[in-house]
Structure formats: structure tokens, C-alpha cells
Motif scaffolding. Structure first.
Motif, PDB file in Angstrom:
ATOM      1  N   VAL A   5       0.847  -1.189   0.000  1.00 58.61           N
ATOM      2  CA  VAL A   5       0.000   0.000   0.000  1.00 58.61           C
ATOM      3  C   VAL A   5       0.880   1.235   0.000  1.00 58.61           C
ATOM      4  O   VAL A   5       1.783   1.371   0.811  1.00 58.61           O
ATOM      5  CB  VAL A   5      -0.916   0.012   1.253  1.00 58.61           C
ATOM      6  CG1 VAL A   5      -1.657   1.325   1.331  1.00 58.61           C
ATOM      7  CG2 VAL A   5      -1.878  -1.138   1.212  1.00 58.61           C
ATOM      8  N   GLN A   6       0.625   2.138  -0.923  1.00 63.31           N
ATOM      9  CA  GLN A   6       1.405   3.352  -1.028  1.00 63.31           C
ATOM     10  C   GLN A   6       0.491   4.526  -0.718  1.00 63.31           C
ATOM     11  O   GLN A   6      -0.677   4.512  -1.060  1.00 63.31           O
ATOM     12  CB  GLN A   6       1.944   3.497  -2.453  1.00 63.31           C
ATOM     13  CG  GLN A   6       2.715   2.297  -2.955  1.00 63.31           C
ATOM     14  CD  GLN A   6       4.120   2.276  -2.453  1.00 63.31           C
ATOM     15  OE1 GLN A   6       4.604   3.266  -1.935  1.00 63.31           O
ATOM     16  NE2 GLN A   6       4.782   1.146  -2.574  1.00 63.31           N
ATOM     17  N   ARG A   8      -0.489   8.287  -1.571  1.00 69.25           N
ATOM     18  CA  ARG A   8      -0.313   9.162  -2.727  1.00 69.25           C
ATOM     19  C   ARG A   8       0.564  10.359  -2.368  1.00 69.25           C
ATOM     20  O   ARG A   8       0.417  10.961  -1.317  1.00 69.25           O
ATOM     21  CB  ARG A   8      -1.684   9.650  -3.183  1.00 69.25           C
ATOM     22  CG  ARG A   8      -1.759  10.031  -4.622  1.00 69.25           C
ATOM     23  CD  ARG A   8      -3.181  10.364  -4.984  1.00 69.25           C
ATOM     24  NE  ARG A   8      -4.083   9.269  -4.703  1.00 69.25           N
ATOM     25  CZ  ARG A   8      -4.247   8.221  -5.474  1.00 69.25           C
ATOM     26  NH1 ARG A   8      -3.559   8.095  -6.576  1.00 69.25           N
ATOM     27  NH2 ARG A   8      -5.083   7.259  -5.138  1.00 69.25           N
ATOM     28  N   ALA A  13       1.802  10.220 -10.901  1.00 72.25           N
ATOM     29  CA  ALA A  13       1.286  10.470 -12.239  1.00 72.25           C
ATOM     30  C   ALA A  13       0.381   9.317 -12.636  1.00 72.25           C
ATOM     31  O   ALA A  13       0.471   8.219 -12.084  1.00 72.25           O
ATOM     32  CB  ALA A  13       2.437  10.620 -13.224  1.00 72.25           C
ATOM     33  N   GLY A  31      -6.767  -1.063 -11.791  1.00 77.86           N
ATOM     34  CA  GLY A  31      -6.849   0.124 -10.946  1.00 77.86           C
ATOM     35  C   GLY A  31      -6.300   1.420 -11.525  1.00 77.86           C
ATOM     36  O   GLY A  31      -6.079   2.369 -10.766  1.00 77.86           O
ATOM     37  N   VAL A  32      -6.107   1.488 -12.853  1.00 78.63           N
ATOM     38  CA  VAL A  32      -5.506   2.719 -13.397  1.00 78.63           C
ATOM     39  C   VAL A  32      -6.544   3.766 -13.810  1.00 78.63           C
ATOM     40  O   VAL A  32      -6.174   4.872 -14.175  1.00 78.63           O
ATOM     41  CB  VAL A  32      -4.580   2.425 -14.608  1.00 78.63           C
ATOM     42  CG1 VAL A  32      -3.441   1.539 -14.190  1.00 78.63           C
ATOM     43  CG2 VAL A  32      -5.325   1.823 -15.761  1.00 78.63           C
ATOM     44  N   GLY A  33      -7.823   3.404 -13.749  1.00 82.51           N
ATOM     45  CA  GLY A  33      -8.864   4.336 -14.178  1.00 82.51           C
ATOM     46  C   GLY A  33      -8.988   5.543 -13.258  1.00 82.51           C
ATOM     47  O   GLY A  33      -8.985   5.399 -12.037  1.00 82.51           O
ATOM     48  N   ASN A  34      -9.100   6.717 -13.866  1.00 85.53           N
ATOM     49  CA  ASN A  34      -9.212   7.958 -13.095  1.00 85.53           C
ATOM     50  C   ASN A  34     -10.291   8.838 -13.735  1.00 85.53           C
ATOM     51  O   ASN A  34     -10.304   9.015 -14.947  1.00 85.53           O
ATOM     52  CB  ASN A  34      -7.864   8.691 -13.119  1.00 85.53           C
ATOM     53  CG  ASN A  34      -7.857   9.923 -12.228  1.00 85.53           C
ATOM     54  OD1 ASN A  34      -7.623   9.834 -11.031  1.00 85.53           O
ATOM     55  ND2 ASN A  34      -8.128  11.086 -12.810  1.00 85.53           N
TER      56      ASN A  34
ATOM     57  N   ALA B  73      -7.406   7.283  -9.422  1.00 93.33           N
ATOM     58  CA  ALA B  73      -6.828   5.988  -9.781  1.00 93.33           C
ATOM     59  C   ALA B  73      -6.191   5.353  -8.547  1.00 93.33           C
ATOM     60  O   ALA B  73      -5.549   6.041  -7.749  1.00 93.33           O
ATOM     61  CB  ALA B  73      -5.774   6.176 -10.870  1.00 93.33           C
ATOM     62  N   SER B  74      -6.401   4.035  -8.393  1.00 90.46           N
ATOM     63  CA  SER B  74      -5.784   3.333  -7.258  1.00 90.46           C
ATOM     64  C   SER B  74      -4.330   3.006  -7.552  1.00 90.46           C
ATOM     65  O   SER B  74      -3.512   2.885  -6.649  1.00 90.46           O
ATOM     66  CB  SER B  74      -6.517   2.019  -6.986  1.00 90.46           C
ATOM     67  OG  SER B  74      -7.883   2.235  -6.860  1.00 90.46           O
ATOM     68  N   THR B  75      -4.047   2.814  -8.846  1.00 91.60           N
ATOM     69  CA  THR B  75      -2.687   2.463  -9.257  1.00 91.60           C
ATOM     70  C   THR B  75      -2.106   3.629 -10.043  1.00 91.60           C
ATOM     71  O   THR B  75      -2.651   4.030 -11.065  1.00 91.60           O
ATOM     72  CB  THR B  75      -2.696   1.190 -10.124  1.00 91.60           C
ATOM     73  OG1 THR B  75      -3.249   0.122  -9.354  1.00 91.60           O
ATOM     74  CG2 THR B  75      -1.301   0.805 -10.566  1.00 91.60           C
ATOM     75  N   THR B  76      -1.025   4.176  -9.529  1.00 88.91           N
ATOM     76  CA  THR B  76      -0.412   5.341 -10.178  1.00 88.91           C
ATOM     77  C   THR B  76       1.080   5.123 -10.359  1.00 88.91           C
ATOM     78  O   THR B  76       1.624   4.081  -9.988  1.00 88.91           O
ATOM     79  CB  THR B  76      -0.622   6.603  -9.321  1.00 88.91           C
ATOM     80  OG1 THR B  76      -0.082   6.356  -8.013  1.00 88.91           O
ATOM     81  CG2 THR B  76      -2.091   6.963  -9.187  1.00 88.91           C
ATOM     82  N   LYS B  97       0.985   0.340  -6.686  1.00 88.74           N
ATOM     83  CA  LYS B  97      -0.234  -0.433  -6.872  1.00 88.74           C
ATOM     84  C   LYS B  97      -1.163  -0.292  -5.686  1.00 88.74           C
ATOM     85  O   LYS B  97      -0.721  -0.331  -4.536  1.00 88.74           O
ATOM     86  CB  LYS B  97       0.126  -1.917  -7.032  1.00 88.74           C
ATOM     87  CG  LYS B  97       0.622  -2.252  -8.421  1.00 88.74           C
ATOM     88  CD  LYS B  97       1.145  -3.653  -8.517  1.00 88.74           C
ATOM     89  CE  LYS B  97       0.105  -4.688  -8.223  1.00 88.74           C
ATOM     90  NZ  LYS B  97       0.567  -6.053  -8.483  1.00 88.74           N
ATOM     91  N   TRP B  98      -2.428  -0.125  -5.993  1.00 86.58           N
ATOM     92  CA  TRP B  98      -3.484  -0.083  -4.974  1.00 86.58           C
ATOM     93  C   TRP B  98      -3.153   0.925  -3.878  1.00 86.58           C
ATOM     94  O   TRP B  98      -3.212   0.623  -2.702  1.00 86.58           O
ATOM     95  CB  TRP B  98      -3.730  -1.469  -4.387  1.00 86.58           C
ATOM     96  CG  TRP B  98      -3.974  -2.502  -5.425  1.00 86.58           C
ATOM     97  CD1 TRP B  98      -3.237  -3.611  -5.667  1.00 86.58           C
ATOM     98  CD2 TRP B  98      -5.006  -2.508  -6.417  1.00 86.58           C
ATOM     99  NE1 TRP B  98      -3.765  -4.314  -6.742  1.00 86.58           N
ATOM    100  CE2 TRP B  98      -4.848  -3.656  -7.218  1.00 86.58           C
ATOM    101  CE3 TRP B  98      -6.064  -1.632  -6.725  1.00 86.58           C
ATOM    102  CZ2 TRP B  98      -5.692  -3.965  -8.280  1.00 86.58           C
ATOM    103  CZ3 TRP B  98      -6.912  -1.942  -7.788  1.00 86.58           C
ATOM    104  CH2 TRP B  98      -6.716  -3.091  -8.542  1.00 86.58           C
ATOM    105  N   ALA B  99      -2.754   2.140  -4.311  1.00 86.93           N
ATOM    106  CA  ALA B  99      -2.437   3.188  -3.348  1.00 86.93           C
ATOM    107  C   ALA B  99      -3.702   3.582  -2.620  1.00 86.93           C
ATOM    108  O   ALA B  99      -4.779   3.603  -3.205  1.00 86.93           O
ATOM    109  CB  ALA B  99      -1.843   4.392  -4.071  1.00 86.93           C
ATOM    110  N   SER B 100      -3.559   3.936  -1.332  1.00 92.66           N
ATOM    111  CA  SER B 100      -4.702   4.359  -0.547  1.00 92.66           C
ATOM    112  C   SER B 100      -5.150   5.717  -1.057  1.00 92.66           C
ATOM    113  O   SER B 100      -4.396   6.679  -1.025  1.00 92.66           O
ATOM    114  CB  SER B 100      -4.307   4.449   0.922  1.00 92.66           C
ATOM    115  OG  SER B 100      -5.349   5.032   1.651  1.00 92.66           O
ATOM    116  N   SER B 101      -6.378   5.785  -1.558  1.00 92.32           N
ATOM    117  CA  SER B 101      -6.869   7.055  -2.083  1.00 92.32           C
ATOM    118  C   SER B 101      -7.314   7.974  -0.954  1.00 92.32           C
ATOM    119  O   SER B 101      -7.483   9.159  -1.121  1.00 92.32           O
ATOM    120  CB  SER B 101      -8.035   6.817  -3.039  1.00 92.32           C
ATOM    121  OG  SER B 101      -9.011   6.029  -2.414  1.00 92.32           O
ATOM    122  N   ALA B 154      -5.136  -3.893  -0.062  1.00 93.87           N
ATOM    123  CA  ALA B 154      -5.000  -4.160  -1.495  1.00 93.87           C
ATOM    124  C   ALA B 154      -6.186  -4.974  -1.992  1.00 93.87           C
ATOM    125  O   ALA B 154      -6.714  -4.723  -3.082  1.00 93.87           O
ATOM    126  CB  ALA B 154      -3.688  -4.897  -1.773  1.00 93.87           C
TER     127      ALA B 154
END
Lengths: 100, 213
Positions: A5-6, A8, A13, A31-34, B73-76, B97-101, B154
Motif C-alpha cells: 500500500v502506497q 499518494r 502520475a 486500478g488505473v482508471g481515473n 486511480a488506485s494504481t499510479t 499499486k493499490w495506493a490508498s486514495s 490491497a
């Protein structure tokens, strides 16, 4: 990388996509949809009724947006706007076609 | 003495040029291998998606179901800071991947909420079966102490992505999701590899130009 888990940060980007429905569906599952406040997405689904102008406009938009790091474009779609793709030479956003 | 020094310098110059050519060829090799892997991973993802569409029905997996409401986006990508390494001209991407929004505080609030819900459930089950509940009661103090794992977060984000096609989805759709996740990782690697390949190519071009002069 898996399941990490990252949080933001400011230099994150997006990945933009110009491809067929199946490819877009797959990457949206990843999960790339924005979708932003103006209901603008970071992808364009190319169908039989999509015009070359629409693809060109999408490519120009994605390559000028500051929040996009990579533009992913299907090979056959890139062939439709080959001149535009080949004339693009900036490092960010990086762009390359699907291998298939 | 001067001629031997000149000879040594030219030998060093030749070895640097050879090193640049080797770097370029290594980059090309790595790039081609990655592209081949990416190609097979994408094919697998498409096949699994087609299988999912076959079992769930075409109306349940199509672009009309895409979520067009405001969502990040969850994945950036993480782009490297150019100011930190000004001599480095290559863009460097890292996949998140699956970053906490949500913000981290909200993330911990959700974790606490999850633990409270778990406690409530264990209390409500107490009256049903004593032998079973003794296990749950023994477990619940542990769950109060342990935070929600990274894997759970995740999985939550994965489930959110899948949920645009319904609550119950085919296992093939989940498999397709994993394939495209793998493809995404490869794409970022390809992007970084391509940048270093172009840099190596430019270096070789410069060496050729200086050699012809």
C-alpha cells in the motif's frame, strides 16, 4: 511490489490509455482508471465508430496533461496516427504501443 | 613517452566506446525479452477476460458499466524527482499499486471501525453456539490488537475495481485482473528500459560521429 500500500504523493502520475475495449477493461481492473471533477477520464476506448480526429485529440490531450506519466496506445491505433506518434519526442509522458 | 601516453588514451577511448556499444546491445536484449513477456501476459489477460465474458455474459462485462463517477486511480506512477539528480536526464517510473486514495488518518479510522464491527459480530454470535464462540472470544482480543493488514487494503481496492461488474464475478475475471496487474508492472519496466535504451543509443551515435570526424 505486490500488495504494497502506497500513500499518494505530489509527484504521482497517471497512466493514460488509448486502446480497444478489452485492453481498457483489463487495465481498469488493475486500478488505473481515473475520473476527475470535470468527468474527464484518462482513457479513450477505440471502437469501429471512433474517428481518427478523436484519437488524435485524445493523444494530444494526454501528452500535454501534467498529471500523466505514461500514455499506452495499441499498435493498430498508433498506426492510425503514426505521424503524430513519431513526431512526439518528449521523455514524459513516455509512450509506447502494445506489443500485440 | 608521449606516443605511449597517446596510445594508452586511444585504447581507453576504444574500450569506453565498446562499453557503450555493449550497454546498448544489453539494453536492446533486455527490452526485447521484456516485450515478449509483456506480449504473452497480455494475451493471457485477454483470454481470461474473454472466458469471463463467456461465463458471465457480454452484457455484464462491457464498457457501459465503467464507473464514470469522480474517483482517483488506485494504481499510479511515481516519477523520479529531476531536481534530486540533475545530471540524470532519464525519466524513472515506479509503480504504486493499490495506493490508498484516502488520507492515512482516514485509513486508520477505517481500520478501527473494522475492528469494532468484528467485536460486535463476535458478541452477537455468543448466544448461538457456546463451543464455537469460545474460539471467537479467544480470537477477538487478538483482532482488537492487530491492525488491518496491507494485504487487506490491497484486496479491498481490488474488490472495488471488480465491483463495477457486479458483486459475484467469475474467477476468470479475477484471474484477468491479476494478469493485467502483472502486465502493468512489466509496462513500467519496459518504459524505464526504453529510456535507458534510447540513452545508450544516443551515446553510441555520438561515439560514431566523433570517430568519423
Amino acid at each position: 511490489m505486490a500488495n504494497r500500500v502506497q500513500i499518494r504523493t505530489s509527484n504521482s502520475a497517471l497512466i493514460a490509455m488509448i486502446a480497444d475495449e478489452d485492453t481498457i477493461t483489463g487495465f481498469l481492473l488493475a486500478g488505473v482508471g481515473n475520473v476527475d471533477l470535470r468527468r474527464k477520464t484518462n482513457y479513450l476506448i477505440v471502437e469501429s465508430k471512433t474517428t481518427v480526429k478523436q484519437i488524435e485529440d485524445a493523444f494530444k490531450e494526454f501528452t500535454t496533461r501534467e498529471d500523466i506519466g505514461i500514455v499506452l496506445i495499441s499498435q493498430y491505433v498508433a498506426n492510425m496516427i503514426r505521424f503524430l506518434v513519431d513526431s512526439y519526442n518528449k521523455p514524459i509522458p513516455g509512450n509506447f504501443g502494445d506489443p500485440v | 613517452m608521449e606516443s605511449s601516453e597517446n596510445g594508452r588514451e586511444s585504447n581507453e577511448g576504444i574500450s569506453v566506446k565498446e562499453e557503450n556499444i555493449l550497454n546498448f546491445l544489453d539494453s536492446v536484449d533486455g527490452y526485447l525479452i521484456l516485450m515478449d513477456s509483456l506480449s504473452s501476459t497480455l494475451r493471457q489477460g485477454w483470454l481470461e477476460l474473454a472466458s469471463a465474458r463467456h461465463s458471465m455474459g457480454a452484457s455484464r462485462i462491457n464498457s457501459t458499466l465503467f464507473d464514470l463517477k469522480l474517483h482517483p486511480a488506485s494504481t499510479t506512477l511515481q516519477v523520479n524527482d529531476q531536481s534530486a539528480a540533475p545530471d540524470r536526464e532519464l525519466p524513472h517510473f515506479t509503480l504504486c499499486k493499490w495506493a490508498s486514495s484516502n488520507n492515512p488518518e482516514k485509513y486508520f479510522e477505517e481500520a478501527k471501525f473494522g475492528e469494532v464491527e468484528l467485536l460486535k459480530k463476535s458478541n452477537s454470535l455468543r448466544h448461538r453456539d457456546i463451543s464455537h464462540n469460545s474460539e471467537i472470544q479467544a480470537r477477538s482480543p487478538e483482532s482488537v490488537g492487530s491492525p488491518v493488514t496491507v494485504d487487506d487494503q490491497a484486496e479491498k481496492e481490488r474488490y472495488k475495481s471488480l465491483s463495477m461488474f457486479g458483486t459475484l464475478v467469475s474467477p476468470k475475471l479475477r484471474a484477468s485482473q491479476l494478469s493485467f496487474e502483472t502486465a502493468l508492472e512489466m509496462l513500467v519496466e519496459v518504459s524505464n528500459m526504453r529510456a535507458s535504451l534510447l540513452c545508450a543509443h544516443d551515446q553510441v551515435q555520438k561515439d560514431m560521429e566523433t570517430a568519423t570526424k
